[in-house]
Design an enzyme around this catalytic site. Structure first.
Site, PDB file in Angstrom:
ATOM      1  N   HIS A  61       0.903  -1.159   0.000  1.00  0.00           N
ATOM      2  CA  HIS A  61       0.000   0.000   0.000  1.00  0.00           C
ATOM      3  C   HIS A  61       0.938   1.204   0.000  1.00  0.00           C
ATOM      4  O   HIS A  61       1.428   1.615   1.060  1.00  0.00           O
ATOM      5  CB  HIS A  61      -0.880   0.019   1.242  1.00  0.00           C
ATOM      6  N   TYR A 121      -6.974   0.512  -3.369  1.00  0.00           N
ATOM      7  CA  TYR A 121      -8.409   0.735  -3.144  1.00  0.00           C
ATOM      8  C   TYR A 121      -8.782   2.208  -3.013  1.00  0.00           C
ATOM      9  O   TYR A 121      -9.934   2.542  -2.723  1.00  0.00           O
ATOM     10  CB  TYR A 121      -8.890  -0.046  -1.911  1.00  0.00           C
ATOM     11  N   ARG A 206     -14.510  -8.273   5.252  1.00  0.00           N
ATOM     12  CA  ARG A 206     -15.108  -7.103   5.918  1.00  0.00           C
ATOM     13  C   ARG A 206     -15.657  -6.106   4.908  1.00  0.00           C
ATOM     14  O   ARG A 206     -16.635  -5.411   5.164  1.00  0.00           O
ATOM     15  CB  ARG A 206     -14.053  -6.382   6.768  1.00  0.00           C
ATOM     16  N   HIS A 267      -1.520 -12.128   4.644  1.00  0.00           N
ATOM     17  CA  HIS A 267      -1.466 -12.240   6.102  1.00  0.00           C
ATOM     18  C   HIS A 267      -1.826 -13.653   6.561  1.00  0.00           C
ATOM     19  O   HIS A 267      -0.969 -14.377   7.032  1.00  0.00           O
ATOM     20  CB  HIS A 267      -2.330 -11.202   6.838  1.00  0.00           C
ATOM     21  N   ASP A 318       3.990  -4.422   2.540  1.00  0.00           N
ATOM     22  CA  ASP A 318       2.668  -3.993   3.013  1.00  0.00           C
ATOM     23  C   ASP A 318       2.627  -2.524   3.427  1.00  0.00           C
ATOM     24  O   ASP A 318       2.521  -1.644   2.574  1.00  0.00           O
ATOM     25  CB  ASP A 318       2.246  -4.919   4.167  1.00  0.00           C
TER      26      ASP A 318
END
Lengths: 449, 449
Positions: A61, A121, A206, A267, A318
Site C-alpha cells: 500500500h 483501493y 469485511r 497475512h 505492506d
C-alpha cells in the site's frame, strides 16, 4: 543497452551460489546463463557480489509509507493505527499519489525490488464521486512504477463496505464503487503495458459482502489474472465473519470460488486447521508481511503449516514500516523460531524463492523471478563485502544474503534488461530521499523542504 | 581536538528532539549543551541528522560474529547452534581474537555503538592451561576496543562446569579457572584504563556451581563493579536447575547474593512471576538481546513486566547475527506486540534510553549515555535523510530513529570527544569489511582473500 553481464557469484536456485556466471540479455529477456566462467568476457558489465533474480514485493500500500515512524507514540491496536492511516488516505490526489508512489517505488528499487503488487483501493475522490477518469488513481500508480523503473501488478481492490453488514464510513467513501459489478466495470477499463499487469483484489470479507465475492472472483478467473485478498489479519475479522455467516473468512471465500492457484491470501494470520487445509488444498498462495505483522501487532501466521499444506509462499512489505524484502524473508524463519523454540524451518534458498519466483508468479509474472534463459531480465546484486555481509564465503553466501544482508547492501538492479540502480544510485529518480521527503510532507500536511 | 559541535537536532532525553543544539567538549567530557541555536557557531563541527548519546551494546560475545549467516542450513536448536559456536571457540588465539574483535568492535562503531560489554569466558589455552599471561585473552579484547575506538567493559566470566553437576566438556576446558577463587584471583589482575573498565560475570547457573556463586558476587560487590549473568535463556536451564536445587535460576542467584542494582540478567526469557518480582524488587537490570533471541529460538522474554517490576532495561547484540542497536530497540516493542496483539508498550524515548543511558549504567559507566554537561563526550548522529528515514520531521524524529533507521544510517560517531566515525567511515580501521573478512576466515579455517 548492455547485453552481457558477469556475476562474480549468482544464485541459480540451489542451496549454494555459483561462481562466475555470464548472463546475456536481449529484448528484456535473459537469453543465456553460463556458469563457471573464470574471467569476465570483454564488454561484460561486472556485477560484484551475489546476483539474484529481482526481488518481488507482493503486497504494497504505497501511501502507508507516509506513516513510517509516526505511529508509535501512543498505545493502541491495528484499529487505532488504521485511523492514522485513513487521515493520510483522505489527503491523496492523483498527482500527489503519483509523486508519493514514485518515491516509494524508487525506494523499493534501491532495495532490490524489481516488481511490486499494489493492492489499490483509493479509487475515487474523497467524498466518493468518480474522477473524470474513473481510474485516475490507478493510472497514477501505473505511471509511478514506470517512472521508478519497476514492474507493477495493479491489484485493483473491490472495497464496498465498512465492515460486515455496515455501510462505508466517510473515509471509505472514496474506496467504494457501490457494488461489485460497478467495480468490475471500472476495473475492466484498466489496460496493461509492457511492465504493468492488472489483477483483482477482494479487500477482505469485511469490505466485500458475501453475495458479491463471486463477482470479483469471476472477473479475475475470466481474465486469468491474480486475485488477492486480505485474510484474517485480525481476530476481530474472524469473530465478525463467524457471527454474521457461520463461516470463517477462509470458508466464505472458498464457497465464493475465490480460492485457487491464482489466488493469494495476504497475512492469513489467524486460521483454523480447516482454513489451512482449504488454502493449501486449493493451491491458494499466501503472502506473509512479517514486518507489518509485527508493527501492527497482528501476530505470527502459520506460514510453515500453510506451505506444507500446499500454499506457495510469497512476501510483502505492506505498510512499508520497513522496505527490505530480505528482512521479510528472514522474519518468516525467525518468527517461526520464536513460536516453536527450534531453528531451521526454512532452508535459506526457500526463503529466496519466496522473495523471487514465487512472488513473481503470485503477481502474474510467471516468466520472472529466475536466472535462466527465457526469463525476464530482472536481477539484483547484493554486496558481500559490506560490514554486514563480510566474512561470508561462497559456501555461506545464500545464508548471508537472507540472514545478514539488508536493503542497504543492494548495489545494482536491472529491470527489463535496463540498469535502474547502479552502485546504489537510482538512475531515474535522482534523489530518492528528497523525493520521499517532499511527497510525505505533502500528504501529511507539512511544508516540503 | 574539536571542542564545539552543532547538532541540527539532538535527542536530549524527552519524547521529541530539539533543534539547533551546540555541544561543547573538553577532556573527553561534554562541558555544555545549548539548545535552540539557529546558526552554527564559527568553527563548530556540523552534525547532520539527529544526534544521540552513543549507543551502548551491553552484551557481546565478539567471536560469535564469525558465525553470521553460516548456521541456518540445517534444523536444530540453541544447543546444536552451540556446537557450531564451540568449533570457532576452539580456534581462537590471543592474536586472532584481537584481530577479530578489533574488526567486530569497528563494525559496532560504524553502527553508532560507543561502549560495549564483552561477556568474556575464553580465558585459557584450548586444552585448558593458562597462557603465560593468564589474562592474555582478556587483554586482547581490551586492546581491540582501544584499536577500534570504543569503550569497553570487560565482563570477565566465571565458567567452571559443563552443566549442573557436570564437569566441563573438552571445548569448555579453556573456559574454566578450576574454581571460583582461582577465577577471582585471575580476574583481580585485570587493570582498567581510561576507556576500559572491568566487571564480573557468572556465565550462568549451568556453568557456576551453586556453592561458588557467592564468591563471584562478592568479588563484584567489593569492587562495586557490574555483575552480569546469562539467565533462563532456555527452558532446559530452568528444568535442570529446579531438578538439582529445587529453585529457579533466579531464586538460586538471589540466595547467593548475586542480584541487585549493579547486577544485570541477560535474556531472562523464561521466568516465573516470582522470578520477575525477585529481579525487579532487587533492582537487577535486564539486558534483552532480541535479534539473538529470535535467531536462537529462545522465545520472547517479559521485558515490559520486568521493567514494571523495577528492572532497568538495556540491550545487547550478543551473538552478532545482527549488529544494530536500533533494531534491538524496536524489536523489544515489536516482539511485545506479537505477544499481546496491542501496540505502544514502550514510548520510543524509553527504548532510546535502554540503548544509551541505562545501558551505560549497566556497564559501570553511569556518567555516559546522556547529552548533558559533565557526561562523557560519546555521541552519534543518525541521518534523517536516507531512504529509510526520509519524511520524518522534528515531531516524529525519535520514532523514526527507533522504528525506521538502521545501523546503515549512522553517519558520525564521537567517543571520548574524538571522532571515530566520520560520515560513515571509520577513522581508525581503514577497511572494516576487509578486516572482518580476513579475521572471520582466519577463525573459520578458510583462506583469507
Amino acid at each position: 543497452m548492455i547485453a552481457s553481464w558477469y556475476a562474480e557469484t549468482a544464485w541459480l536456485g540451489g542451496p549454494h551460489v555459483t561462481a562466475g556466471v555470464v548472463l546475456e540479455t536481449a529484448g528484456g529477456r535473459i537469453t543465456s546463463v553460463t556458469p563457471g566462467v573464470s574471467v569476465p568476457p570483454p564488454g561484460a558489465r561486472l556485477l560484484r557480489g551475489v546476483t539474484l533474480p529481482g526481488l518481488v514485493n507482493v503486497h504494497s500500500h504505497a501511501f502507508h509509507r507516509a506513516l513510517r515512524g509516526r505511529t508509535h507514540a501512543a498505545q493502541g491496536s491495528f484499529w487505532t493505527w488504521r485511523e492514522q492511516m485513513y487521515a493520510v488516505a483522505t489527503r491523496l490526489t492523483p498527482d500527489s499519489y503519483h509523486r508519493l508512489a514514485t518515491a516509494v517505488y524508487a525506494e523499493m528499487a534501491l532495495a532490490g525490488i524489481t516488481c511490486v503488487g499494489e493492492f489499490h483501493y483509493l479509487h475515487h475522490q474523497p467524498e466518493g464521486s468518480s474522477y473524470a477518469d474513473p481510474n485516475a488513481m490507478g493510472e497514477a500508480l501505473m505511471a509511478a512504477a514506470q517512472d521508478a523503473g519497476v514492474r507493477l501488478t495493479l491489484l485493483d481492490a473491490c472495497y464496498l463496505a465498512g465492515g460486515i453488514g455496515r455501510p462505508p464510513s466517510e473515509t471509505q467513501l472514496r474506496f467504494t464503487d457501490g457494488d461489485a459489478q460497478r467495480w468490475a466495470d471500472r476495473a475492466a477499463q484498466l489496460r496493461p503495458t509492457g511492465t504493468v499487469r492488472i489483477g483483482a483484489a477482494i479487500h477482505s470479507v469485511r469490505a466485500v459482502p458475501a453475495d458479491q465475492l463471486t463477482t470479483v472472483a469471476d472477473w479475475a478467473a475470466e481474465r486469468e489474472v491474480p486475485l488477492h485478498m486480505h485474510l484474517s489479519e485480525q481476530e476481530a475479522e474472524n469473530i465478525d465473519c463467524l457471527a454474521a455467516t457461520g463461516r470463517t473468512p477462509t470458508a466464505l471465500l472458498a464457497e465464493a470460488g475465490a480460492l485457487g492457484p491464482r489466488s493469494v491470501a495476504v497475512h492469513a494470520t489467524h486460521l483454523t486447521d480447516r482454513d489451512i487445509v482449504l488454502l493449501g488444498g486449493s493451491g491458494t498462495g499466501v503472502c506473509m508481511c512479517p514486518t507489518t505483522e509485527r508493527d501492527l501487532a497482528d501476530g505470527i501466521g502459520p506460514a510453515r503449516a500453510l506451505v506444507d499444506a500446499g500454499s506457495p509462499l510469497s512476501l510483502g512489505s505492506d505498510s512499508h514500516a520497513v522496505i527490505d524484502l530480505l528482512e521479510e524473508a528472514r522474519a518468516v524463519e525467525l518468527d517461526e523460531r520464536l513460536l516453536t523454540r527450534t531453528r531451521g524451518h526454512w532452508p535459506p534458498a526457500d526463503l529466496l524463492r519466496a522473495a523471487t519466483s514465487t512472488g513473481a508468479a503470485a503477481l502474474g509474472w510467471p516468466e520472472a523471478g529466475r536466472l535462466e534463459a527465457g526469463a525476464l531480465a530482472d536481477f539484483v546484486t547484493v554486496d558481500l563485502g559490506s560490514v554486514r555481509t563480510a566474512g561470508a564465503d561462497t559456501d555461506a553466501a545464500v545464508g548471508a544474503v537472507v540472514f545478514a544482508a539488508t536493503a542497504a547492501d543492494v548495489r545494482d538492479v536491472v529491470v527489463d534488461g535496463r540498469i535502474v540502480v547502479d552502485g546504489g544510485r537510482h538512475r531515474l529518480v535522482a534523489d530518492v530521499p528528497a523525493a520521499l521527503t517532499a511527497a510525505v510532507h505533502e500528504v501529511t500536511g507539512r511544508v516540503a523542504a
